[in-house]
Motif scaffolding. Structure first.
Motif, PDB file in Angstrom:
ATOM      1  N   VAL B 443      -4.773   1.459   5.751  1.00 37.22           N
ATOM      2  CA  VAL B 443      -6.030   1.900   5.130  1.00 37.22           C
ATOM      3  C   VAL B 443      -6.287   1.059   3.870  1.00 37.22           C
ATOM      4  N   PRO B 444      -7.487   0.455   3.718  1.00 42.34           N
ATOM      5  CA  PRO B 444      -7.701  -0.493   2.618  1.00 42.34           C
ATOM      6  C   PRO B 444      -7.913   0.128   1.230  1.00 42.34           C
ATOM      7  N   PHE B 445      -8.410   1.371   1.155  1.00 40.46           N
ATOM      8  CA  PHE B 445      -8.695   1.955  -0.162  1.00 40.46           C
ATOM      9  C   PHE B 445      -8.067   3.339  -0.314  1.00 40.46           C
ATOM     10  N   ALA B 446      -7.576   3.605  -1.523  1.00 41.47           N
ATOM     11  CA  ALA B 446      -7.096   4.941  -1.870  1.00 41.47           C
ATOM     12  C   ALA B 446      -8.050   5.518  -2.908  1.00 41.47           C
ATOM     13  N   LEU B 447      -8.473   6.760  -2.694  1.00 36.54           N
ATOM     14  CA  LEU B 447      -9.273   7.462  -3.703  1.00 36.54           C
ATOM     15  C   LEU B 447      -8.378   8.566  -4.246  1.00 36.54           C
ATOM     16  N   MET B 464      -5.824  -1.138  -1.782  1.00 32.50           N
ATOM     17  CA  MET B 464      -4.412  -1.200  -1.422  1.00 32.50           C
ATOM     18  C   MET B 464      -3.987  -2.659  -1.272  1.00 32.50           C
ATOM     19  N   GLY B 465      -2.711  -2.908  -1.560  1.00 35.38           N
ATOM     20  CA  GLY B 465      -2.114  -4.207  -1.248  1.00 35.38           C
ATOM     21  C   GLY B 465      -2.537  -5.350  -2.152  1.00 35.38           C
ATOM     22  N   LEU B 466      -3.091  -5.059  -3.319  1.00 32.82           N
ATOM     23  CA  LEU B 466      -3.415  -6.151  -4.246  1.00 32.82           C
ATOM     24  C   LEU B 466      -2.124  -6.662  -4.882  1.00 32.82           C
ATOM     25  N   PRO B 467      -2.069  -7.955  -5.228  1.00 30.81           N
ATOM     26  CA  PRO B 467      -0.859  -8.484  -5.867  1.00 30.81           C
ATOM     27  C   PRO B 467      -0.651  -7.858  -7.254  1.00 30.81           C
ATOM     28  N   HIS B 470      -2.986  -8.640 -10.210  1.00 29.21           N
ATOM     29  CA  HIS B 470      -4.430  -8.523 -10.004  1.00 29.21           C
ATOM     30  C   HIS B 470      -5.028  -7.580 -11.052  1.00 29.21           C
ATOM     31  N   PRO B 471      -6.160  -7.981 -11.644  1.00 29.72           N
ATOM     32  CA  PRO B 471      -6.739  -7.133 -12.700  1.00 29.72           C
ATOM     33  C   PRO B 471      -7.105  -5.729 -12.213  1.00 29.72           C
ATOM     34  N   LEU B 472      -7.406  -5.590 -10.908  1.00 32.28           N
ATOM     35  CA  LEU B 472      -7.792  -4.269 -10.396  1.00 32.28           C
ATOM     36  C   LEU B 472      -6.637  -3.547  -9.711  1.00 32.28           C
ATOM     37  N   LYS B 473      -5.419  -4.065  -9.927  1.00 31.64           N
ATOM     38  CA  LYS B 473      -4.242  -3.482  -9.269  1.00 31.64           C
ATOM     39  C   LYS B 473      -4.153  -1.967  -9.472  1.00 31.64           C
ATOM     40  N   GLU B 474      -4.492  -1.518 -10.686  1.00 32.19           N
ATOM     41  CA  GLU B 474      -4.367  -0.085 -10.989  1.00 32.19           C
ATOM     42  C   GLU B 474      -5.589   0.728 -10.554  1.00 32.19           C
TER      43      GLU B 474
END
Lengths: 555, 555
Positions: B443-447, B464-467, B470-474
């Protein structure tokens, strides 16, 4: 080889039919709508063989086992055609021990050697659309999501709230029968009798209980006090106040389930179409918890059944009492029956795997019945094919070549770009016949090639079916250099205009998600209204989204 | 009910299997790709019953009729499972006399009581994907479009030209055998022998003709001069110069067909993958004109067959000579065989309808074999489900409620908007377990809902799965007021970025149309190059189109 006239009637086997034309298009749309809902809830599909080992099906369907189709013994294993999709799913789970949690859907044909009733949508070969959630979870959350799914499916199919999800629990039923003094061996037969209350008056059902099944009149009367009750959460509260019931262990478990279920249904915005109905019992043995059955206006009996009709029905069946499963009864007072049904079955997988249980809850949509209902009221004309452009040649006289090469090349360019296109399989086609073919398929655009226009690198693109006074009635000359772009822009425009026209007319649309196309009714209970609702005007947001995308793509 | 361990092995019947997980996802994508091509050419689908009256199938499959599955005689009509989709289609046309022209496709299971070879993709229950064009048209135009369709299917499936469409004509073969002096009753058996040239050397085939079939050595040698010939249009020109051949009437008809066919294939841009192959004969009796069979690298025999291997094969089969149809031979030297095959059959419908003939030409794709090839080389990870957003609760300690109600309500809003969403069926789920479930489904996004954020009308949306860096990791805090819009914009952006990434990596993509995603090879013959080609940069045009749409929608 000279054709010989065959000596037998050319037909499909009894209780089966071909699907083609507008029926097929509509059925495909129904499948797509249902599958979209299943996928929206994380469903994945599995596919099992159309036949199973005979032993797999044995002992799963009670007396309906006689309806199972067997394969001939041609050496090797004995096999039978699947009777439903639930038993094969349980067999799959038992075989695949690593699959302990799954939301699976399966849209496929099942087989029953039954008396067909084509008009009612009862066939020997028919489709089932099943969604099941397997795995150990906190109680009643998946059960509630199944009911949410039922709502989404019927809203997606355009039923606009005109259906009722009858709801009950095997735990409550069992508790009820215990409290009313039904002896253990009679519980299943009495349950079957209760299940007939949707088509027989109480007096007839009571008679069957006492005269045929041998229940005491006192027990029957006690049952009668309860099984005619219907309601929502209020009924549950009422039952809880009944001291006799509240003292029974199975009943307590059932109450707890239903309490949770109603709470979760409210959170899922799925409580407004359910009816807690103590007369719902369901035929199959394997249910262990919540059970449900969906009925719609068309599926109610036309007239209350009389003893006379009942006698007629019994006579027609050779004197045998009608089957407990109304899905397959040929009772003449029966409408088209339920349009979806299911429940929780926690012990079925264990029948295959021995110790390992995988609890399951699921729903099966009766697609042929749903099809019958929709096709009876569906006024929209279904497109036969999906072709976008019919590529034609225009010309006449002795020198007219028919431009087959050029038509083929233009079609090839359209196909290369993913655009659906056709040409007439004629070397020198008449323009009239090309238009006739395009109209027959409902093709929206004609691309007309002519010698003179081709010499200038041009062709005429004409939208079909425009009114006489439309400025573009005669079509537009487009440059073949920009063929793909010119066609794509017009297709996109047409799609958007069609969508707006559909919205304006307020037509029923058997497609898409709830409320996406049909205007939303104000009085409809809004799911999750108390968690900040999104702004109302969807069109505005779509425009914003498309603009954002375009801006991003242009960067 | 206490589960009892069953006394038989829980399995699917011999030669059948369940489809699930990544296999199922891949197979569905293959189906969709093929169906898209069929629809692009104006195809409509029909659905016939899985079993037919026994008489319908009788006398259609020669000695392979022994492989037909019969249903048990349980009273009523005698029926058999369908053996292919062609005979049911012919039966349909014979029954529906108003259908005189149709382009129909049918993707469905067929049944053969054959020796299964699972690794080679040969099963007893398997899918066929058929496209057939029925009707009286000018010669060879539909035949050429079928070959164009074959090309589009294999390009769409990512074969990138690595396949050969072997092409021949029954008229040419029959003429050839007549010219070579094959007696009429031997024509079919000799044709079968010729058809084995793809897996046996000529010497072996000649031996079979002379020793087993009783053909004169002179006739066999004469056949040998021709049947090893392969080429394209040049071969046709060469044959036409042969005076012996040119004098034969059947041969003349065959030449005329092939001449037209090559002309039309060029116009359709579909001539570059065909090989005019005089050894192609095809097993089935009902072909009357052009025949074709598609082979790919993986389907060629691993090593040239020796007499020893052949003997082994014969022994394994109980001494019987191997079947003429290599699709079902268990010759150990055989690769996975042809991946598609078909031809023209003008007389089959007449076998049912008596006088009325409906000429047909069609193609059948061997989907299980195609699946085996693609799944062996497919490196991409297949998503198991299609969920977009996993709705989670974050919190801990004694007061953590688990936010089930809020998760349910947010999910409901997403579902209402057509967004695919899931939640964990736990009242108080651990964050870790929710992430694990989301990862398992890809699943690509967690809410993520938390008490504090909810109090401000907000929640955290995390890709999900950003390195790690990555600035949006959190994740980003979004307003629940704009929930649907925020999610839709991110989904659209992700889809577009994924597409660009796929293009950049040059990955094989089993989806979409030829060249849409995979970079186009420069040396590839461009269809219809001489009718003004469209501008090269597709991305530019897509941007233009999206902008145009956005502008229009905003008006």
């Amino acid at each position: 080889m000279a054709p010989k006239a065959p000596k037998f009637e050319i037909k499909t086997p009894k209780g089966t039919r071909d699907w083609s034309g507008a029926d097929m298009v509509l059925r495909e749309r129904i499948f797509r709508t249902i599958a979209d809902v299943f996928k929206r809830h994380g469903g994945i599909t599995i596919d099992t063989p159309v036949f199973e080992l005979k032993e797999i099906l044995a002992g799963k369907y009670g007396e309906d086992s006689k309806l199972i189709y067997d394969l001939a013994d041609q050496g090797g294993e004995l096999c039978s055609l699947r009777y439903d999709l639930t038993v094969p799913f349980a067999r799959y789970l038992a075989m695949n021990k690593d699959v302990t949690q799954i939301k699976r859907y399966h849209i496929a044909k099942v087989y029953r050697r039954d008396q067909p009733a084509v008009k009612k949508g009862r066939m020997r070969e028919f489709y089932q659309c099943d969604f099941d959630i397997a795995g150990v979870y906190d109680p009643m959350i998946p059960d509630a999501e199944i009911i949410r799914i039922i709502n989404e499916v019927f809203e997606g199919l355009g039923f606009q709230g005109k259906y009722t999800i009858k709801l009950n629990s095997r735990k409550i039923l069992d508790g009820l029968f215990q409290v009313c003094g039904v002896p253990e061996p009679l519980i299943r037969p009495i349950s079957s009798a209760v299940d007939k209350l949707d088509k027989l008056p109480w007096a007839d059902v009571r008679k069957e209980m006492v005269d045929e099944k041998g229940l005491s009149p006192e027990a029957a009367d006690k049952i009668g006090q309860y099984v005619l009750l219907k309601g929502q959460r209020d009924l549950l509260e009422k039952l809880k106040e009944d001291k006799d019931l509240a003292a029974n262990a199975s009943m307590q478990a059932g109450f707890a389930d239903m309490d949770l279920l109603f709470t979760y249904l409210e959170a899922f915005g799925a409580d407004h179409t359910v009816s807690f109905d103590l007369s719902l019992a369901r035929g199959l043995d394997y249910y262990t918890g919540v059970i449900y059955e969906v009925v719609t206006e068309g599926s109610a009996p036309a007239a209350p059944a009389s003893e006379e009709n009942k006698a007629k029905a019994a006579k027609k069946k050779g004197g045998k009492p009608s089957s407990a499963d109304d899905d397959r009864s040929d009772d003449p007072t029966l409408g088209i029956g339920s349009i979806a049904a299911g429940g929780r079955y926690d012990n079925l997988v264990g029948m295959f795997s021995g110790k390992t249980q995988v609890p399951c809850v699921g729903i099966s949509f009766g697609i042929d019945r749903i099809f019958s209902i929709i096709s009876a009221i569906q006024k929209e004309k279904e497109r036969r094919n999906e072709v976008d452009v019919f590529v034609m040649a225009f010309g006449g006289g002795k020198d007219f070549t028919g431009l087959l090469k050029e038509r083929s090349q233009v079609c090839s360019r359209l196909w290369d770009a993913g655009i659906k296109a056709e040409l007439l399989y004629k070397v020198k086609p008449k323009l009239q016949n090309q238009f006739k073919a395009a109209e027959a398929g409902g093709v929206p655009f004609a691309l007309i090639l002519g010698e003179d226009e081709l010499a200038q690198g041009k062709a005429k693109l004409k939208e079909m079916g425009l009114p006489e006074d439309h400025p573009l009635k005669e079509g537009e000359l487009i440059s073949l250099d920009n063929l793909i772009e010119e066609v794509k822009v017009r297709l996109a425009r047409k799609e958007q205009l069609d969508k707006i026209a559909t919205q304006a007319e307020g037509l029923r649309v058997v497609d898409g998600i709830k409320g996406e196309v049909a205007p939303k009714k104000e009085e409809e209970p809004k799911a999750a209204a108390d968690i900040k609702a999104e702004p109302k005007t969807k069109e505005e947001k779509e425009v914003k989204l498309v603009s954002a995308l375009a801006a991003q793509a242009a960067e």
